[in-house]
Every structure is written in structure tokens, then in C-alpha cells.
Write an enzyme that holds these catalytic residues in place. Structure first.
Site, PDB file in Angstrom:
ATOM      1  N   ASP A 172      42.678  38.733  31.866  1.00  0.00           N
ATOM      2  CA  ASP A 172      43.100  38.566  33.254  1.00  0.00           C
ATOM      3  C   ASP A 172      44.523  38.018  33.326  1.00  0.00           C
ATOM      4  O   ASP A 172      44.947  37.213  32.491  1.00  0.00           O
ATOM      5  CB  ASP A 172      42.139  37.595  33.944  1.00  0.00           C
ATOM      6  CG  ASP A 172      42.457  37.391  35.405  1.00  0.00           C
ATOM      7  OD1 ASP A 172      42.366  38.361  36.170  1.00  0.00           O
ATOM      8  OD2 ASP A 172      42.806  36.248  35.784  1.00  0.00           O
ATOM      9  N   GLU A 223      45.036  43.362  32.154  1.00  0.00           N
ATOM     10  CA  GLU A 223      45.356  43.458  33.574  1.00  0.00           C
ATOM     11  C   GLU A 223      46.793  42.941  33.711  1.00  0.00           C
ATOM     12  O   GLU A 223      47.029  41.736  33.792  1.00  0.00           O
ATOM     13  CB  GLU A 223      44.399  42.628  34.432  1.00  0.00           C
ATOM     14  CG  GLU A 223      44.608  42.857  35.919  1.00  0.00           C
ATOM     15  CD  GLU A 223      44.776  41.578  36.732  1.00  0.00           C
ATOM     16  OE1 GLU A 223      44.841  41.687  37.959  1.00  0.00           O
ATOM     17  OE2 GLU A 223      44.848  40.491  36.153  1.00  0.00           O
TER      18      GLU A 223
END
Length: 739
Positions: free
Chosen positions: A420, A473
């Protein structure tokens, strides 16, 4: 008579009293080396045994093997310090008399050094790859005695103790030994069992007494509780050998990868929105069949690492080695992964090495210093999220994060990690104004330490757990995210294509009458479609915080909203890139996702919502079965624009081809106006068949189409040698292939 004389002799005054400085330090919980004064020590011609047990009424010593009574200790100098002189050394046990009963146990201070020099060296070097089996609470036997070895990195603490119900949460009872070369404190506590709650009590660098959860805990108590727990995960029997043998193939660039993104706490709940969360066993029984029925190849879980605040959705974790207790034990989670694999379903976990929350019981200022985080707020504090940023340049922190990643991949058989917020890691000026960030040593804005960490992470994962993947990401145009480290890249297997998501969503939310002015938003993503190996994501981030649900974003009346949604999903599945869809989007949930509510499953009783779910299932089936739709996901030779410039009609057409050259024609009509006899160029004449139509009645459409088969003629069009005259349904995507 002999036993009586023994008792009298052992109870007699001794010369084993400690210097006042030692006794005062014990009483205040400030002794720097408890092993130097507690336990059994040679003294003169004999030995002295000291036990510090504040609150105990009496202490006796027994032979460990025979249970023979060898004496009663005398309380000396300060309350709770018991002492006895012995003629000889022998393995012993203690019998402690408390106000509420008698307890027999081993003496923690009877055991020698616990962690080996190699472990300590690797910890200090930041290269230990299995901290989850080294630090934290480890169940083991020492000299035939079962118990738990505790170890925690806190180099600047003045004292660290293990506390729990087993010692009345009294930090004076079990102070630990400091292994100076690595800054690690250790202690073996006999007789503890799985499920025991514990924390560490630290006298930190500022002489403050703080209670901290274990950074390497393998289990935690149920939030809002914040204690760590002794875990029982040894001996789990895996049954996924067949899956592991072939999982590398399931993640290959030329294979179909279709991911169902799930927040485990809100997919379903017992009794609706007010009910309890599903356990891992219940998720295995209901989620796995659902995902398989829908045709997805992988399930991706929002972070399931232990986190104090449920409203963070797991993106502010503090237990990077512990599955959240909200759904069960670590063994329960392993059972869920095993069940997924046996069913042929891959498991991806969201993993958050970018930042951590400021909760007092967590990593923040762990030993009174900025231990895990950068010290300066311009480097170490996320203004957007009010969280701390890991100090990627510190060897031990680098190793802590690396070991966490390997822990999930190796010990829980997870197939991939999605990292993330990579952009927030690699830019020192991420979301900061001028003057609020510190340049790197070259004066630039790149976080060189974070870049080194990510490259090292991807190299080590490839070495240690071949066949798994790490997915980024990353929201910027950083070059080479999926390029091999050996070629200067970051080494990720895939990257989320957030550019595609932004561009195509900005197109589809426009009223069809205005789409001709935004035509480029659908064509531009192909300019960068092969700059990385991409996943096309419609994730949880697109259906929260006022962005509206995917269905509700669509323009027009209710019929048009559903038609637009079906066309958009069909576009996603037929353009190059692996697929990801957040839960609820597969049946057109009207409301935004709410982490406190389950999905609106009752909508599936309505035909149009059921039709969207049927469409997604068919798209997944076609995507898996037709090589043209997945073999070229990461290869520009697998995609050709046929019509990319029909702004007036908002029509697009493209070819997907497999490695054998077999074509598949995709045509999208992004207006509610049907188009008759619309001629499209194709690579060959002859009979073609319509194999998919998002306007089909079974999906909730108007059932306009091409009656299954058409005859192509040798009439060149759009740079192709042949062409077809088609009926284009309104707000729909159709697929055709040669017979």
C-alpha cells in the site's frame, strides 16, 4: 529429625544480602541486570538463591526432578526479596505461597542466555529473515522445561519486563536480560500456555514507565484490548501442496488474473449490520464458494494484520506479524488460506510498510526514542494520516519490515502481497509543501532508503519464496516499478494502473451527450498500458468518502446507470491488464461502502442487480477461457486499435489477439443511441460470431444485438482487409470472434 534440622539451617540468617543499591534498584524496578542478583549464584564455598516475588508470603525451593524439599527462603532487606544459602547447586523449582493460593514453577532466572550470537548478529545487521520465529513470544522447551521465550528490541530502554495476568501485571516480577550487542531484551518464563495475554513494561530512555504491545506478537487480544497473546500456530497441517506446486503459473503475466477485493469485516455479518463478524471458518464456508462461482482467480483481503481502529480498514496496523483477532486465531487464518488453495483460489494480502499509527501501546517512541520512525517530523510524520513513517534507513527497521513480509508469504502460504501507498514511501516531499520536507543526500526528493528497501524486499521474496508476487499500489509515473532490480527497476511483479482507473472513470461519469469531448480519456490509457505490468483496479478507494458507489457514479436514469455499469465493466475486462474489483461492485450496490455495514445482499433479489452479477461471472469465464483476453495483458502485440477516433458516435473498437494470432473483436457504443449497419474493420473475412453482449436480456439489457452470427466481407475498413456491418446496442460492449 534430619528434615527439621535442614529447615532450621536453611532458615538461619545468611551473608547473602545484596548491597543497598541493588535492593533499592529491585524495589524500584530499575535494576539494569536482574540476572546478576536473582537466581542461583556461587558465593564463598556454597551458593545463594535469591527470588524477588513482591506480594508472596513465602517461597520454598524443591529439587526439580524428585520434588524433594530443600528449604524455605527468608525474606530479606526489602519486602518480596527471598534468600537462601545452599551447599550445592542443583536443578530446582520454586513453591510460592500467595494470598490466594500456592503455585509451583521454575525460576526464570535459572536459565542461561537464550538467543544465539548468529540471531543477535542478524538482528543488528537488519538481515534476519524470520523474526516471527526469533523475537516475540516463542513457545519452546529449555532443559526439558516448557515455557515461553520473550525477546524484544528496545536498545535505549533502561529496563524491560514481561507483564501479564501471570504476574499481576507487575513489572518488578519478570525483568528481562539485555543482550547489548543487538539491543534485544530476553527472558524465558516457564509454564505459560497459548492464549496468555502479555505486554512489555519499559522504563524508557526518558525514565518514563510505559506499557507496550509486542511489535513481533504472533497474536493479539480482541480490540479494543491492546495486549499481545502467546500464539499456538505450531503443527498446523497444510493440505495445499498441489496449489503451491503450480501457483507461480497462476501469477504469470500471460495468465488470467482476476481479483475480488474484500474487506473481511463487512462482506457479510451475522444477523445483518448489527451482528458479529464472520470467523475465518465461516468466511471459508461462504466467501470461497461465492468467489469461485463468480469466476475470480484470487481474493485480495484489505489488511488483516492486527490494527487498533476498525475504521482504518486495517491500513493503520500495529501487529505486522499477527492476523487480527476479529476473525479468530492465527491457526484459523492459516486454515482459511489452506481452504482457498485447496479450492484453487489464490490469496493476496494488502500489506502496509509505509506508516503506522501513533497509539501509545504501539511502536511510537517505543523505547522513549524514535526507534521505528524517523525522528524529524518532516521525515517521520504523515500529515494526511496522522501516522508515523518507518525509518527505512535504520537496519533493524528495514529487517523488521522485510521479515514481516516473509512471515505472511512463508508461514501463512499467502500468494502475493499488495504494498500500500508506495508513492508515500519513495517521495520525501509526498503531500508536503515547500519547506516541510528534508531532501536526500543528493538534494533530491527521492527517499533513497525506501527505494533500497523496496528493491531488497523484491529480491529477497524472489529468493526465499519463489512463485509468490509483490504488487505495488504506486500512484505516480515512477519509472520501472515492475522492471527487474537487476535492470534498475523496483522489481515488483505488477503495479496498480491508477492512471487507467482515473482516466476511464472520468469518461464514464460524463453524460453520454458530452462524452465526445472526453473521448481521449478512453484512448489515452493505451499510450502507457505497457510501460509496466499492470492490474486494472476498481478498488475500495473509488467507492468511499463521497465518491459514491460505482453504479451511482453512472449518468442517466436507472436503466442507463445499469447499462453504463455493464459497459464499463465489460471494457475493464476486455482491455489489457489484470483485473481487480471491489466487493459489492459485482452486483451494483447503490450506496457507498461502509465498513460498519455488510453489503446490501438483498439487492440480488432484483433482476438488474442479479444481471450485473451474472455479467461479471461471464466476463471472468470469458477472460479465463479466451487466451486473447489474457495472454497479451502485458504485451503490446496483443492489442490493436480498430476505431479510436469516432468522437461523434462515442464508439470504440479494438482487437485482442493471442500468441497464435487468433483475433477477438471488441466494440463499445458509449451512447444510448443504437447504431444499425455500423461497419467495422476486421482482419479476415468469413463467418464471425457474437460471443458476448452486455445488452443481453439476461444481464438486464434491451437484448439488441447481431443474432449470434455475421458474415464478414472483403471490404477494407479502418486499416483492416475486411469488415463487418454491425448492430451496436445502446450503452453496450459486444465481443465477436471468427468461427
Amino acid at each position: 529429625m534430619t528434615e527439621l534440622k535442614d529447615r532450621e539451617r536453611q532458615a538461619a540468617p545468611t551473608t547473602a544480602d545484596l548491597p543497598p543499591a541493588d535492593t533499592e534498584a529491585l524495589a524500584r524496578g530499575r535494576h539494569p541486570d536482574p540476572f546478576a542478583v536473582l537466581g542461583l549464584h556461587a558465593q564463598g564455598d556454597g551458593y545463594v538463591l535469591r527470588v524477588y516475588a513482591p506480594g508472596a508470603q513465602a517461597v520454598e525451593v524443591l529439587e526439580r526432578d524428585s520434588g524433594r524439599w530443600r528449604g524455605e527462603l527468608t525474606e530479606r532487606s526489602i519486602p518480596g526479596l527471598f534468600v537462601i544459602a545452599l551447599d550445592e547447586a542443583f536443578p530446582y523449582r520454586l513453591r510460592l505461597h500467595w494470598p490466594d493460593g500456592v503455585h509451583e514453577t521454575e525460576d526464570p532466572y535459572a536459565f542461561g542466555l537464550l538467543l544465539g550470537d548468529i540471531d543477535l548478529h542478524l538482528i543488528g545487521e537488519g538481515t534476519h529473515r524470520d523474526l516471527g520465529r526469533c523475537l516475540g513470544a516463542q513457545r519452546l522447551e529449555i532443559d526439558g522445561v516448557a515455557g515461553v521465550r520473550f525477546a524484544v528490541w528496545a536498545p535505549n530502554a533502561r529496563r524491560v519486563s514481561v507483564i501479564g495476568a501471570f504476574n499481576g501485571w507487575d513489572g518488578r516480577r519478570h525483568p528481562m536480560r539485555l543482550r547489548h550487542q543487538a539491543g534485544v531484551w530476553e527472558l524465558f518464563v516457564p509454564c505459560l500456555q497459548p492464549g496468555e495475554r502479555y505486554k512489555y513494561e519499559l522504563v524508557d530512555a526518558n525514565e518514563q514507565v510505559v506499557h507496550k504491545a509486542d511489535p513481533v506478537a504472533l497474536a493479539s487480544e480482541m480490540p479494543p484490548g491492546t495486549a499481545s497473546k502467546v500464539a499456538d500456530i505450531e503443527g498446523f497441517a497444510w493440505h495445499d501442496e498441489a496449489w503451491l506446486a503450480r501457483r507461480a503459473d497462476t501469477l504469470a503475466p500471460d495468465r488470467p488474473i482476476s481479483i475480488y477485493e474484500v474487506h473481511a469485516a463487512s462482506w457479510r455479518k451475522h444477523g445483518g449490520n448489527e451482528g458479529e463478524l464472520y470467523s475465518w471458518q465461516e468466511l471459508a464456508e461462504q466467501l470461497i464458494p461465492y468467489v469461485l462461482e463468480m469466476g475470480f482467480t484470487h481474493v485480495e483481503l484489505l489488511p488483516i494484520m492486527e490494527h487498533p481502529f476498525g475504521g482504518s480498514w486495517g491500513y493503520q496496523p500495529l501487529g505486522l506479524f499477527a492476523p487480527t483477532a476479529r476473525h479468530g486465531s492465527p491457526a484459523d487464518f492459516a486454515c482459511f488460506v489452506d481452504a482457498c488453495h485447496q479450492a484453487g483460489l489464490g490469496v493476496i494480502l494488502d500489506w502496509v510498510p509505509a506508516h503506522f499509527p501513533t497509539d501509545a501501546h504501539g511502536l511510537a517512541r517505543f523505547d522513549g526514542t524514535a526507534l521505528y520512525e524517523y525522528a524529524h517530523p518532516f521525515e517521520g510524520f504523515h500529515q494526511d494520516w496522522n501516522t508515523y513513517i518507518y525509518n527505512f534507513g535504520r537496519r533493524e527497521v528495514h529487517g523488521f519490515l522485510l521479515s514481516s513480509a516473509l512471515h505472511w508469504l512463508k508461514h501463512f502460504h499467502v500468494d502475493a502481497l499488495r504494498v500500500d501507498a508506495v508513492a508515500s514511501m519513495i517521495y520525501r516531499n509526498y503531500s508536503r509543501r515547500d519547506g516541510e520536507w528534508i531532501p536526500n543526500r543528493h538534494g533530491g526528493h527521492e527517499n533513497l532508503e525506501a527505494l533500497d528497501f523496496l528493491r531488497h524486499l523484491n529480491r529477497v521474496v524472489a529468493e526465499e519464496v519463489p512463485g509468490t508476487a509483490v504488487i505495488a499500489e504506486e500512484s505516480t509515473a515512477w519509472p520501472g516499478v515492475t522492471q527487474p532490480v537487476s535492470e534498475g527497476g523496483l522489481g515488483f511483479a505488477y503495479k496498480w494502473n491508477l492512471g487507467w482507473m482515473h482516466d476511464t472513470l472520468s469518461y464514464i461519469v460524463e453524460d453520454p451527450i458530452h462524452r465526445s469531448y472526453h473521448h481521449h480519456n478512453m484512448t489515452f490509457p493505451q499510450v502507457y498500458a505497457y510501460s509496466e505490468r499492470f492490474v486494472l483496479p476498481i478498488s475500495h478507494d473509488e467507492v468511499v468518502h463521497g465518491k459514491r458507489a460505482l453504479l451511482d457514479k453512472m449518468p442517466g436514469d436507472e436503466w442507463q446507470k445499469f447499462a453504463n455499469l455493464r459497459a464499463y465493466l465489460a471494457t475493464q475486462w476486455t482491455q489489457p491488464g489484470k483485473k481487480l474489483l471491489f466487493m459489492g461492485c459485482e452486483f451494483g450496490q447503490w450506496r457507498e461502502w461502509d465498513h460498519d455495514r455488510e453489503l446490501d445482499w438483498e439487492l440480488l433479489d432484483e433482476p438488474r442487480h442479479a444481471g450485473v452479477r451474472l455479467l461479471v461471472g461471464d466476463l471472468n469465464r470469458i477472460y479465463r477461457e479466451l487466451p486473447a483476453l489474457h495472454q497479451g495483458d502485458c504485451d503490446p502485440s496483443g492489442f490493436v486499435w480498430v476505431i479510436g477516433n469516432d468522437h461523434t458516435n462515442s464508439v470504440f473498437a479494438w482487437l485482442r489477439c493471442d500468441t497464435a494470432g487468433e483475433p477477438l473483436l471488441v466494440i463499445a457504443n458509449m451512447t444510448p443511441v443504437p447504431r444499425e449497419n455500423y461497419r467495422v474493420g476486421i482482419p479476415q473475412s468469413g463467418e464471425w460470431e457474437e460471443i458476448f453482449n452486455s445488452d443481453a436480456e439476461c444481464y438486464g439489457g434491451s437484448n439488441m444485438g447481431n443474432l449470434g452470427r455475421l458474415e464478414a466481407v472483403d471490404e477494407p475498413r479502418h486499416g483492416q482487409p475486411a469488415s463487418l456491418a454491425l448492430t451496436l446496442p445502446p450503452l453496450a460492449v459486444i465481443l465477436l470472434r471468427p468461427r
